[in-house]
Design a protein around this motif. Structure first.
Motif, short mmCIF file in Angstrom:
data_model
loop_
_atom_site.label_atom_id
_atom_site.label_comp_id
_atom_site.label_asym_id
_atom_site.label_seq_id
_atom_site.Cartn_x
_atom_site.Cartn_y
_atom_site.Cartn_z
N ARG A 162 -34.01 -43.80 -20.01
CA ARG A 162 -35.00 -42.80 -20.95
C ARG A 162 -35.35 -41.84 -19.90
NH1 ARG A 162 -37.68 -47.75 -23.35
NH2 ARG A 162 -36.77 -47.86 -25.22
N VAL A 163 -35.35 -40.45 -20.43
CA VAL A 163 -35.86 -39.38 -19.67
C VAL A 163 -36.73 -38.58 -20.52
CG1 VAL A 163 -33.50 -39.12 -18.48
CG2 VAL A 163 -33.97 -38.05 -20.69
N PRO A 164 -37.62 -37.86 -19.72
CA PRO A 164 -38.52 -37.13 -20.26
C PRO A 164 -37.95 -35.69 -21.25
CG PRO A 164 -39.03 -37.14 -17.93
CD PRO A 164 -37.46 -37.64 -18.04
N ASP A 165 -38.53 -35.27 -22.19
CA ASP A 165 -38.05 -34.32 -23.13
C ASP A 165 -37.44 -33.13 -22.28
OD1 ASP A 165 -38.48 -36.12 -25.35
OD2 ASP A 165 -40.53 -35.10 -25.70
N GLU A 166 -38.25 -32.81 -21.38
CA GLU A 166 -37.97 -31.51 -20.60
C GLU A 166 -36.63 -31.76 -20.08
OE1 GLU A 166 -41.05 -33.40 -19.84
OE2 GLU A 166 -42.05 -32.17 -21.19
N LEU A 167 -36.42 -32.87 -19.41
CA LEU A 167 -35.14 -33.21 -18.77
C LEU A 167 -34.09 -33.26 -19.51
CD1 LEU A 167 -33.69 -33.77 -15.77
CD2 LEU A 167 -34.30 -36.13 -16.15
N GLU A 168 -34.30 -33.87 -20.80
CA GLU A 168 -33.30 -34.00 -21.83
C GLU A 168 -32.72 -32.20 -22.42
OE1 GLU A 168 -31.93 -36.13 -25.80
OE2 GLU A 168 -33.98 -35.93 -25.24
N ALA A 169 -33.80 -31.51 -22.41
CA ALA A 169 -33.69 -30.10 -22.95
C ALA A 169 -32.76 -29.46 -21.72
CB ALA A 169 -34.86 -29.30 -22.95
N GLU A 170 -32.69 -29.64 -20.42
CA GLU A 170 -32.25 -29.20 -19.37
C GLU A 170 -30.95 -29.61 -19.62
OE1 GLU A 170 -33.82 -28.80 -15.44
OE2 GLU A 170 -35.75 -29.19 -16.31
N LEU A 171 -30.58 -30.93 -19.71
CA LEU A 171 -29.36 -31.46 -19.92
C LEU A 171 -28.53 -30.94 -20.95
CD1 LEU A 171 -27.17 -33.83 -18.97
CD2 LEU A 171 -28.31 -35.31 -20.42
N ASP A 172 -29.38 -30.72 -22.15
CA ASP A 172 -28.56 -30.03 -23.19
C ASP A 172 -28.20 -28.74 -22.75
OD1 ASP A 172 -28.84 -32.34 -24.82
OD2 ASP A 172 -30.71 -31.60 -25.79
N ALA A 173 -28.75 -27.72 -22.10
CA ALA A 173 -28.58 -26.60 -21.66
C ALA A 173 -27.32 -26.59 -20.77
CB ALA A 173 -29.80 -25.89 -20.79
N TYR A 174 -27.22 -27.65 -19.88
CA TYR A 174 -26.13 -27.89 -19.01
C TYR A 174 -24.82 -28.34 -19.70
CZ TYR A 174 -23.25 -30.01 -15.28
OH TYR A 174 -22.35 -30.40 -14.38
N LEU A 175 -24.98 -29.01 -20.86
CA LEU A 175 -23.93 -29.41 -21.68
C LEU A 175 -23.35 -28.24 -22.37
CD1 LEU A 175 -25.30 -32.53 -23.50
CD2 LEU A 175 -23.86 -32.45 -21.57
N GLU A 176 -24.18 -27.15 -22.75
CA GLU A 176 -23.63 -25.98 -23.51
C GLU A 176 -22.93 -25.21 -22.46
OE1 GLU A 176 -25.46 -22.45 -25.99
OE2 GLU A 176 -26.35 -24.49 -26.41
#
Length: 96
Positions: free
Chosen positions: A7-21
């Motif tokens: 489980r990761v904080p929402d902010e980290l997940e948002a950064e991961l999503d940006a990295y994915l893109e």
């Protein structure tokens, strides 16, 4: 191959999503890549710390870092870590 769930904080997940893109990767590949790169960096830093503390030899530190001795020498130099013991250096200079 093992499976890891976290489980990761929402902010980290948002950064991961940006990295994915930006990297055009799927989530699983991106997490594996980031984890691998982070562990490599951790191994290098651990080797540098142990070398600086004098608890391992230079060649052992290079081995722990997973690097050639030449590449590790450059890394140690970039981190201002001297791996030659002063007493050995003095003896070598006296021999000259």
């Amino acid at each position: 191959m093992g499976t890891i769930s976290a489980r990761v904080p929402d902010e980290l997940e948002a950064e991961l999503d940006a990295y994915l893109e930006d990297e055009n990767l799927d989530r699983s590949t991106a997490v594996r890549k980031l984890l691998s790169e982070s562990l490599d960096e951790w191994q290098r830093q651990r080797a540098l710390d142990r070398l600086a503390a004098g608890t391992i030899t230079f060649s052992k530190a290079a081995e722990l870092a997973g690097m050639s001795v030449w590449d590790f020498a450059q890394l140690a130099n970039e981190h201002d870590i001297t791996w030659v013991a002063e007493d050995h250096l003095d003896a070598d200079l006296e021999a000259l």
